[in-house]
Design an enzyme around this catalytic site. Sequence first.
Site, PDB file in Angstrom:
ATOM      1  N   THR A  60      -4.526 -12.551   2.440  1.00 42.81           N
ATOM      2  CA  THR A  60      -4.102 -12.699   1.042  1.00 42.81           C
ATOM      3  C   THR A  60      -4.531 -14.027   0.451  1.00 42.81           C
ATOM      4  OG1 THR A  60      -2.154 -11.403   1.492  1.00 42.81           O
ATOM      5  CG2 THR A  60      -1.980 -12.943  -0.330  1.00 42.81           C
ATOM      6  N   GLY A  84       3.342  -9.357   6.272  1.00 45.25           N
ATOM      7  CA  GLY A  84       4.314  -9.465   5.188  1.00 45.25           C
ATOM      8  C   GLY A  84       5.733  -9.113   5.584  1.00 45.25           C
ATOM      9  N   GLY A 106       3.883  -5.216   1.092  1.00 48.70           N
ATOM     10  CA  GLY A 106       4.195  -6.385   1.922  1.00 48.70           C
ATOM     11  C   GLY A 106       4.943  -7.444   1.131  1.00 48.70           C
ATOM     12  N   ARG A 129       3.087   1.449   1.601  1.00 50.11           N
ATOM     13  CA  ARG A 129       3.639   0.213   2.160  1.00 50.11           C
ATOM     14  C   ARG A 129       3.393  -0.966   1.209  1.00 50.11           C
ATOM     15  NH1 ARG A 129       1.421  -5.085   3.477  1.00 50.11           N
ATOM     16  NH2 ARG A 129       2.635  -5.945   5.179  1.00 50.11           N
ATOM     17  N   GLY A 134      -0.133 -13.536   5.773  1.00 43.54           N
ATOM     18  CA  GLY A 134       0.113 -13.017   7.117  1.00 43.54           C
ATOM     19  C   GLY A 134       0.937 -11.745   7.061  1.00 43.54           C
TER      20      GLY A 134
END
Length: 323
Positions: free
Chosen positions: A184, A238, A214, A212, A236
């Site tokens: 991200t 989530g 995060g 999904r 990283g």
Amino acid sequence: MTSRRTFIKFSAFSAALLSVGKSMGSPRLHTSSEKPIVLSTWEHGLAANEDAWKILSANGKAIDAVEKGVMNTEENLKNQSVGLGGLPDRDGHVTLDACIMDELGNCGSVCCLEHIKHPISVARMVMDKTPHVILVGDGALKFALNHGFTKETFDRTPEADKAWKEWLIKAQYKPIINVENHDTIGMIALDAAGNLSGSCTTSGLAYKMHGRVGDSPIIGAGLFVDNEVGAAAATGTGEEVIRVCGSHTVVEMMRAGHSPEEACRIAVERVSKSPKNVKEMQIGFIAINKHGEFGGYALQNGFNFAVHSNKINNELCDAKHLW
Ligand code: ASP
């Protein structure tokens, strides 16, 4: 990139300031005045910072800088973890998550948005034009199209398509630490007027379950800004960031008097106590306080972040790590 990489030299400086602040009983006594300044996660942060810096160095607003900065990453179709170049979920959909927050506590977010090049700008529009904070899926897409965004027609880039089809052969879901399946961009900035803002945008974990979401579009998890204290962003896995309200925790730790790096370390330590097997995951935080001091910290080796200020000419810094 190694020549641009700096192993954090700033911590001694920050520690000195911290000890002053602590002995006087207040974090507000830190005296560094590094503004404007912008920080963003990972190596793609360098190019994003360049665009943010154009705004910050011209006395522009942090909120405009953090939107413009991460648009650079979103529009790079070679980037497989942000924007429409991202790797898809297991059903082949590239679903994008983004959020943005300004110095007044205004915030906007989109989750599971498909076919839109700049989810961060849709998040900004949610913030600026609606009474809501989060729009998801088809509702977010409809809102974007009603507000002049164009629907991109391709489903996946050829590279992402190839990677997904190779993944489908075994269809095994195992996030790999520090590689391009989850990187991200989170960006936080302090402008010349002393105001903080942040942005965060991602295509999320590669090959995630459809639907999904995060941490990245969740205010308090992937991003948090409190203009009296500081700003933080996360990257990283989530689920682990959400579990500890990661970015909010970092900001609260700065409020309690910790330096940005210390605050990030405390949040990482909380993540390390997760009931899940975080040994196999990477999670990193970045933070800036109101005085322009900054830092980052990660669970594992390999997390870096880009810093641009008047004194630091867009350098990539290796974060300290717990393990
Ligand atoms: N935090 C993102 C997510 O969980 C992924 C990443 O930062 O790499 O969707």
